[in-house]
Design an enzyme around this catalytic site. Structure first.
Site, PDB file in Angstrom:
ATOM      1  N   MET A 169       0.845  -1.191   0.000  1.00  0.00           N
ATOM      2  CA  MET A 169       0.000   0.000   0.000  1.00  0.00           C
ATOM      3  C   MET A 169       0.882   1.243   0.000  1.00  0.00           C
ATOM      4  O   MET A 169       2.076   1.162   0.202  1.00  0.00           O
ATOM      5  CB  MET A 169      -0.929  -0.020   1.200  1.00  0.00           C
ATOM      6  CG  MET A 169      -2.138  -0.925   1.030  1.00  0.00           C
ATOM      7  SD  MET A 169      -3.242  -0.493  -0.319  1.00  0.00           S
ATOM      8  CE  MET A 169      -4.111   0.875   0.367  1.00  0.00           C
ATOM      9  N   PRO A 170       0.277   2.384  -0.106  1.00  0.00           N
ATOM     10  CA  PRO A 170       1.056   3.606  -0.296  1.00  0.00           C
ATOM     11  C   PRO A 170       1.611   4.198   1.001  1.00  0.00           C
ATOM     12  O   PRO A 170       1.124   3.945   2.091  1.00  0.00           O
ATOM     13  CB  PRO A 170       0.021   4.561  -0.894  1.00  0.00           C
ATOM     14  CG  PRO A 170      -1.262   4.120  -0.305  1.00  0.00           C
ATOM     15  CD  PRO A 170      -1.159   2.620  -0.221  1.00  0.00           C
TER      16      PRO A 170
END
Length: 62
Positions: free
Chosen positions: A1-2
């Protein structure tokens, strides 16, 4: 994920930052999938004397 890096002029309250990270996390999960626990957000508060726009320091703006 970011991992998000947010840089902004100092002066926001903890509550404003809390709301910001909650919304960034919510939208990231909504659009990208995954879990909220996998979204990292780093906030850097920058002093006005260390930020310039258009050749002028923010500390010198009226």
């Amino acid at each position: 994920m970011p991992t998000y890096h947010v840089e902004m002029l100092e002066g926001r309250t903890v509550e404003q930052k809390r709301r910001l990270v909650e919304e960034i996390t919510r939208v990231s999960v909504e659009i990208l999938g995954g879990s909220a626990e996998s979204v990292d957000i780093l906030i850097t508060d920058v002093k006005r004397e260390n930020w310039a726009t258009g050749g002028k320091l923010w500390s010198e703006r009226s």
